[in-house]
Write a protein that holds these residues in place. Sequence first.
Motif, PDB file in Angstrom:
ATOM      1  N   LEU A  36       0.822  -1.209   0.000  1.00 24.66           N
ATOM      2  CA  LEU A  36       0.000   0.000   0.000  1.00 24.66           C
ATOM      3  C   LEU A  36       0.857   1.261   0.000  1.00 24.66           C
ATOM      4  O   LEU A  36       0.570   2.221  -0.727  1.00 24.66           O
ATOM      5  CB  LEU A  36      -0.940  -0.005   1.207  1.00 24.66           C
ATOM      6  CG  LEU A  36      -1.867   1.212   1.331  1.00 24.66           C
ATOM      7  CD1 LEU A  36      -2.713   1.381   0.076  1.00 24.66           C
ATOM      8  CD2 LEU A  36      -2.761   1.071   2.562  1.00 24.66           C
ATOM      9  N   MET A  37       1.934   1.281   0.791  1.00 26.18           N
ATOM     10  CA  MET A  37       2.768   2.476   0.854  1.00 26.18           C
ATOM     11  C   MET A  37       3.489   2.738  -0.459  1.00 26.18           C
ATOM     12  O   MET A  37       3.740   3.898  -0.819  1.00 26.18           O
ATOM     13  CB  MET A  37       3.768   2.365   2.000  1.00 26.18           C
ATOM     14  CG  MET A  37       3.143   2.489   3.379  1.00 26.18           C
ATOM     15  SD  MET A  37       2.178   4.015   3.603  1.00 26.18           S
ATOM     16  CE  MET A  37       3.473   5.254   3.566  1.00 26.18           C
TER      17      MET A  37
ATOM     18  N   VAL B   7       2.004   9.621  -4.539  1.00 27.56           N
ATOM     19  CA  VAL B   7       0.914  10.592  -4.657  1.00 27.56           C
ATOM     20  C   VAL B   7       0.764  11.397  -3.367  1.00 27.56           C
ATOM     21  O   VAL B   7      -0.309  11.926  -3.060  1.00 27.56           O
ATOM     22  CB  VAL B   7      -0.422   9.915  -5.034  1.00 27.56           C
ATOM     23  CG1 VAL B   7      -0.360   9.376  -6.441  1.00 27.56           C
ATOM     24  CG2 VAL B   7      -0.791   8.813  -4.045  1.00 27.56           C
ATOM     25  N   ALA B   8       1.850  11.511  -2.617  1.00 33.78           N
ATOM     26  CA  ALA B   8       1.836  12.251  -1.353  1.00 33.78           C
ATOM     27  C   ALA B   8       1.317  13.687  -1.509  1.00 33.78           C
ATOM     28  O   ALA B   8       0.602  14.168  -0.627  1.00 33.78           O
ATOM     29  CB  ALA B   8       3.227  12.246  -0.724  1.00 33.78           C
ATOM     30  N   PRO B   9       1.654  14.422  -2.594  1.00 36.42           N
ATOM     31  CA  PRO B   9       1.112  15.780  -2.723  1.00 36.42           C
ATOM     32  C   PRO B   9      -0.420  15.811  -2.753  1.00 36.42           C
ATOM     33  O   PRO B   9      -1.030  16.742  -2.222  1.00 36.42           O
ATOM     34  CB  PRO B   9       1.706  16.272  -4.050  1.00 36.42           C
ATOM     35  CG  PRO B   9       2.964  15.478  -4.219  1.00 36.42           C
ATOM     36  CD  PRO B   9       2.631  14.119  -3.661  1.00 36.42           C
TER      37      PRO B   9
ATOM     38  N   VAL C 178      -5.668  12.022 -11.069  1.00 35.14           N
ATOM     39  CA  VAL C 178      -4.528  11.114 -10.928  1.00 35.14           C
ATOM     40  C   VAL C 178      -4.728   9.932 -11.866  1.00 35.14           C
ATOM     41  O   VAL C 178      -5.769   9.269 -11.836  1.00 35.14           O
ATOM     42  CB  VAL C 178      -4.390  10.600  -9.483  1.00 35.14           C
ATOM     43  CG1 VAL C 178      -3.242   9.593  -9.389  1.00 35.14           C
ATOM     44  CG2 VAL C 178      -4.154  11.761  -8.524  1.00 35.14           C
ATOM     45  N   LEU C 179      -3.730   9.674 -12.698  1.00 42.10           N
ATOM     46  CA  LEU C 179      -3.703   8.500 -13.580  1.00 42.10           C
ATOM     47  C   LEU C 179      -2.561   7.598 -13.151  1.00 42.10           C
ATOM     48  O   LEU C 179      -1.421   8.053 -13.039  1.00 42.10           O
ATOM     49  CB  LEU C 179      -3.502   8.930 -15.045  1.00 42.10           C
ATOM     50  CG  LEU C 179      -3.128   7.818 -16.038  1.00 42.10           C
ATOM     51  CD1 LEU C 179      -4.262   6.806 -16.168  1.00 42.10           C
ATOM     52  CD2 LEU C 179      -2.769   8.417 -17.395  1.00 42.10           C
TER      53      LEU C 179
ATOM     54  N   GLN D 176       3.903   4.023 -12.598  1.00 36.88           N
ATOM     55  CA  GLN D 176       4.081   5.473 -12.626  1.00 36.88           C
ATOM     56  C   GLN D 176       2.728   6.182 -12.624  1.00 36.88           C
ATOM     57  O   GLN D 176       1.700   5.600 -13.000  1.00 36.88           O
ATOM     58  CB  GLN D 176       4.879   5.894 -13.862  1.00 36.88           C
ATOM     59  CG  GLN D 176       6.338   5.460 -13.834  1.00 36.88           C
ATOM     60  CD  GLN D 176       7.105   5.946 -15.050  1.00 36.88           C
ATOM     61  OE1 GLN D 176       6.570   6.022 -16.151  1.00 36.88           O
ATOM     62  NE2 GLN D 176       8.366   6.295 -14.852  1.00 36.88           N
ATOM     63  N   PHE D 177       2.771   7.459 -12.232  1.00 29.06           N
ATOM     64  CA  PHE D 177       1.568   8.280 -12.146  1.00 29.06           C
ATOM     65  C   PHE D 177       1.696   9.478 -13.074  1.00 29.06           C
ATOM     66  O   PHE D 177       2.798   9.935 -13.370  1.00 29.06           O
ATOM     67  CB  PHE D 177       1.361   8.780 -10.717  1.00 29.06           C
ATOM     68  CG  PHE D 177       1.074   7.698  -9.708  1.00 29.06           C
ATOM     69  CD1 PHE D 177      -0.233   7.397  -9.345  1.00 29.06           C
ATOM     70  CD2 PHE D 177       2.111   6.993  -9.123  1.00 29.06           C
ATOM     71  CE1 PHE D 177      -0.499   6.417  -8.404  1.00 29.06           C
ATOM     72  CE2 PHE D 177       1.861   6.001  -8.194  1.00 29.06           C
ATOM     73  CZ  PHE D 177       0.551   5.710  -7.837  1.00 29.06           C
ATOM     74  N   MET D 178       0.539  10.011 -13.493  1.00 28.94           N
ATOM     75  CA  MET D 178       0.488  11.244 -14.270  1.00 28.94           C
ATOM     76  C   MET D 178      -0.663  12.099 -13.755  1.00 28.94           C
ATOM     77  O   MET D 178      -1.627  11.602 -13.183  1.00 28.94           O
ATOM     78  CB  MET D 178       0.279  10.965 -15.762  1.00 28.94           C
ATOM     79  CG  MET D 178       1.511  10.508 -16.512  1.00 28.94           C
ATOM     80  SD  MET D 178       1.277  10.664 -18.308  1.00 28.94           S
ATOM     81  CE  MET D 178       1.279  12.465 -18.483  1.00 28.94           C
TER      82      MET D 178
END
Length: 213
Positions: A55-56, A62-64, A151-152, A159-161
């Motif tokens: 989970l972490m 995506v902490a922001p 969030v993608l 990875q995230f976008m």
Amino acid sequence: MGVIRRGANGGFKGKAGSVIGSSWKSIDYIKGLYKKRTKPATEEQLMQQAKFTLLMRFLLPVAPFIRIGYGQRRADTQTPMNVAFKDNINRTVTGSYPDYELDYGQIRIAEGYSAGGAESATVADGELTVSWDTTLNKVYKQEADDAVYIVLYHPGTDQFMTTPEPPQRMDGSATITLPAHFQSGVGHVWLFTADRKDKNVSKSVYLGEVTLG
């Protein structure tokens, strides 16, 4: 770990004998010194560690968004990340040890009022388009200039976008141009809104799995 509520001398920082004193958000804490583990971890402990790590690994990048999405939840005693972790751990981790997986449909990156229902996400010609209803709900104190956070997540590359700048509720839609390495496999999309002070936040909405290419 203990919390110092009152005391003749107040809180302290640093090591004193077998305890360590520290302070966070004007709250004084004391905890014992770490003791090196001499016994091997039990299977139950290994299971919990595996869930925690899985989970972490998802939440930290995506902490922001977590800081905004959970910033108003028990912020006086816990960090937004801690609150988000506790909110997600029992709902999102599925499967049997050691083959745990995340149920993306159950993941939340923001917790707040529940409204909406007209959000959608589609992919065409290398672009992700996310749309939402611009109608304002005054019960939830929505405003036309509320920021829309998108969030993608691409599991294939882990990875995230997101958009270069958060669009506003009045815009009704936003488009993300996908780089080449995002144009294959599937992705998962979430959306939530927040006012200009990031105080009035909506619950994140999972927009589903999208085929990226």
